[in-house]
Design an enzyme around this catalytic site. Structure first.
Site, PDB file in Angstrom:
ATOM      1  N   HIS A   1     -15.018   2.583  70.658  1.00 33.33           N
ATOM      2  CA  HIS A   1     -15.050   4.019  70.292  1.00 33.33           C
ATOM      3  C   HIS A   1     -15.565   4.819  71.724  1.00 33.33           C
ATOM      4  O   HIS A   1     -15.961   4.297  72.648  1.00 33.33           O
ATOM      5  CB  HIS A   1     -16.189   4.156  69.263  1.00 33.33           C
TER       6      HIS A   1
ATOM      7  N   GLY B   1     -23.362  -2.335  76.902  1.00 30.78           N
ATOM      8  CA  GLY B   1     -24.189  -1.596  76.114  1.00 30.78           C
ATOM      9  C   GLY B   1     -23.403  -1.513  74.722  1.00 30.78           C
ATOM     10  O   GLY B   1     -24.059  -0.750  73.918  1.00 30.78           O
TER      11      GLY B   1
END
Ligand SMILES: [Zn+2]
Length: 150
Positions: A106, A99
């Site tokens: 991050h 995803g």
């Protein structure tokens, strides 16, 4: 789509460089913290390494540790804030199949509420099926051996 190694067009590198706007919460030599422009829920924060690293496998362990320590502090801060969340998810998408859509690593700190409608979709016919002990032992043996090599 921006190439994974294309730092020049990386939105997070632009934020680090100061050429894209950011609502800065924290920064030091290695990491930066700010609210996600497209939050799952209000109060959704991002922790990023300042260096352009696509995948967690390329992240310096010391910086990863700093990011996790910050995630704990942000979890506390969000709970004390007016967002008054009932829970927090820490989320990392490492790779497109997982995803990841911004290829500068991050870590998400996501406030959660009962009934907020967000979640992983899964298929009861193929996910969370109890494994045989022998299969688990085989997986453990393989990963343990690889860990000794890396
Ligand atoms: Zn970047």
């Amino acid at each position: 789509m921006v190439a994974k190694e294309d730092k020049a067009n990386c939105i997070l590198c632009k934020i680090v460089a100061g050429t894209s706007p950011v609502s800065l919460i924290y920064q030091d030599e290695n990491i930066m913290v700010f609210p996600d422009l497209y939050p799952i829920n209000p109060g959704h924060l991002l922790i990023i390494p300042k260096a352009h690293v696509t995948s967690m496998v390329d992240l310096e362990p010391e910086i990863a540790a700093d990011m996790m320590k910050m995630a704990i502090r942000l979890d506390k801060a969000i709970r004390k804030s007016h967002f008054q969340c009932q829970g927090v998810n820490i989320f990392i998408a490492d790779g497109e199949a997982a995803g990841q859509d911004v290829f500068h690593f991050h870590l998400h700190v996501i406030p959660r509420f009962s009934g907020d409608g967000f979640g992983f979709k899964y298929d009861k016919s193929k996910h969370f099926l109890k494994m045989e002990r022998a299969t688990l032992n085989d997986a453990a043996k393989e990963i343990k051996a690889i860990l000794e090599e890396i």
